[in-house]
Design a protein around this motif. Structure first.
Motif, short mmCIF file in Angstrom:
data_model
loop_
_atom_site.label_atom_id
_atom_site.label_comp_id
_atom_site.label_asym_id
_atom_site.label_seq_id
_atom_site.Cartn_x
_atom_site.Cartn_y
_atom_site.Cartn_z
N LYS A 24 -9.51 56.92 83.30
CA LYS A 24 -8.28 56.37 82.73
C LYS A 24 -8.36 56.11 81.21
O LYS A 24 -7.40 56.37 80.48
N THR A 25 -9.51 55.60 80.74
CA THR A 25 -9.61 55.25 79.32
C THR A 25 -9.51 56.49 78.42
O THR A 25 -9.31 56.35 77.22
N MET A 26 -9.63 57.68 79.00
CA MET A 26 -9.54 58.91 78.19
C MET A 26 -8.13 59.49 78.20
O MET A 26 -7.88 60.50 77.53
N GLU A 27 -7.21 58.88 78.98
CA GLU A 27 -5.87 59.44 79.04
C GLU A 27 -5.23 59.40 77.66
O GLU A 27 -5.41 58.43 76.91
N GLY A 28 -4.51 60.45 77.31
CA GLY A 28 -3.97 60.57 75.95
C GLY A 28 -4.79 61.55 75.13
O GLY A 28 -4.30 62.12 74.17
N ARG A 29 -6.04 61.74 75.52
CA ARG A 29 -6.85 62.77 74.86
C ARG A 29 -6.71 64.09 75.61
O ARG A 29 -6.30 64.12 76.76
N ASN A 30 -7.10 65.18 74.96
CA ASN A 30 -7.15 66.48 75.64
C ASN A 30 -8.53 66.63 76.26
O ASN A 30 -9.50 66.90 75.54
N VAL A 31 -8.61 66.42 77.56
CA VAL A 31 -9.89 66.44 78.26
C VAL A 31 -9.99 67.74 79.08
O VAL A 31 -9.06 68.09 79.81
N TYR A 32 -11.12 68.44 78.91
CA TYR A 32 -11.31 69.72 79.59
C TYR A 32 -12.62 69.74 80.36
O TYR A 32 -13.64 69.23 79.88
N LEU A 33 -12.62 70.35 81.54
CA LEU A 33 -13.86 70.80 82.15
C LEU A 33 -14.13 72.16 81.50
O LEU A 33 -13.27 73.05 81.57
N ALA A 34 -15.28 72.31 80.83
CA ALA A 34 -15.55 73.54 80.08
C ALA A 34 -16.49 74.42 80.89
O ALA A 34 -17.68 74.12 81.04
N ALA A 35 -15.95 75.51 81.45
CA ALA A 35 -16.70 76.38 82.37
C ALA A 35 -17.28 77.58 81.63
O ALA A 35 -16.56 78.28 80.92
N ALA A 36 -18.57 77.83 81.82
CA ALA A 36 -19.24 78.98 81.18
C ALA A 36 -19.06 80.23 82.05
O ALA A 36 -19.41 80.22 83.23
N THR A 37 -18.53 81.29 81.45
CA THR A 37 -18.38 82.53 82.20
C THR A 37 -18.83 83.74 81.38
O THR A 37 -18.79 83.73 80.16
N LEU A 38 -19.26 84.79 82.11
CA LEU A 38 -19.56 86.09 81.50
C LEU A 38 -18.42 87.08 81.76
O LEU A 38 -18.48 88.21 81.34
N ARG A 39 -17.39 86.61 82.49
CA ARG A 39 -16.33 87.52 82.93
C ARG A 39 -14.93 87.01 82.55
O ARG A 39 -14.09 86.75 83.42
#
Ligand code: A2H
Length: 253
Positions: A24-39
């Motif tokens: 909740k304290t991060m709401e308002g920010r752009n939060v991403y799960l950053a997934a590593a891919t080769l494809r």
């Protein structure tokens, strides 16, 4: 780790508000799960995101606006690649476990599914990439089997608090044709090799070997802006498109 550095494309999978209490304290920010891919050319077929339930992750400030959820190991590497608010120093807003991430609704670039969910995968390595993996069950045998496990095993869903509606109905999205394997190469090869689960390491290695090279040399896009083009041609074009529109960044390790 290999001798040669490996370059990944990090896909910014945006956490859709409202955020759960823990975040909740991060709401308002752009939060991403950053997934590593080769494809990167397979991103049209994303059906979900994978996290390691017992994995340790953190939410790190990448710049003044963006926050990436990745392992601390990846955050340190990112900090040395101009991807930290403070150069060469990761700044962690909060520590998170994979279990905290399961069920997060995400918006991911190019995906035909508008909202996809973070789900548990038990074979994620924490010393590779970011510890976050995007799931493309049409073209990745690992992804197909991990999703198949969740679909077929109610006890597994229950163990990790996975709601039925996050995984059912399980629809593979066809995106690439490989003459030898059809439009859902991973599904076909997993069935042909009679792979039982995501833990069937040897057979999965064989399935990956069979599909990975063939996809690159013989694959043709059957969706998206580069529909009809060979995967070899489409791959760099789609990668550059994602980088230019800012929905992905490069990451090496
Ligand atoms: B690939 P390499 Cl469609 N643990 O992306 C386990 N697997 C991981 C990971 C980690 N920490 N980090 C990344 N990966 C996966 C797409 C894809 C991938 C397709 C087909 C094959 C494929 C969608 N998932 O990889 O050991 C990611 O999944 C086949 C190997 O560095 C990433 O690309 O070669 C790939 O493994 C990187 O593996």
């Amino acid at each position: 780790e290999g001798v040669q550095p490996q370059e990944y494309v990090l896909i910014k999978m945006e956490v859709v508000p409202p955020f759960p209490p823990k975040l909740k304290t991060m709401e308002g920010r752009n939060v991403y799960l950053a997934a590593a891919t080769l494809r990167p050319e397979t991103m049209y077929g994303q059906t979900n995101c994978w996290v390691l339930p017992d994995g340790k992750y953190g939410a790190f400030e990448i710049n003044d606006t963006d926050v990436f959820i990745v392992t601390s190991r990846a955050a340190l590497n990112l900090a040395y690649q101009n991807l930290s608010r403070v150069p060469e120093k990761p700044t962690c807003l909060m520590e998170l476990s994979g279990c905290d991430l399961i069920g997060l609704p995400l918006k991911s670039p190019l995906a035909f599914n508008e909202i996809i969910y973070a789900l548990p995968m038990l074979t994620i390595l924490t010393d590779k990439g970011t510890g976050i993996v995007t799931s493309v069950p049409s073209d990745s045998p690992d992804d197909f089997m991990a999703l198949q496990d969740l679909v077929a095993k109610p006890a597994l869903r229950q163990k990790y608090g996975v709601k039925d509606e996050w995984v059912l109905p399980f629809k593979v999205v066809p995106i690439i044709n490989i003459p030898e394997f059809g439009d859902k190469s991973a599904e076909k090869v997993c069935l042909d090799l009679k792979i039982k689960s995501q833990n069937d390491k040897e057979k999965l290695a064989e399935a990956k070997r069979m599909t990975y090279l063939k996809g690159f040399t013989d694959g043709t896009m059957i969706v998206g802006e580069f529909n009809g083009r060979k995967v070899q041609e489409a791959k760099p074009l789609i990668k550059n498109k994602l980088l230019e529109e800012g929905t992905a960044v490069l990451y090496s390790e």
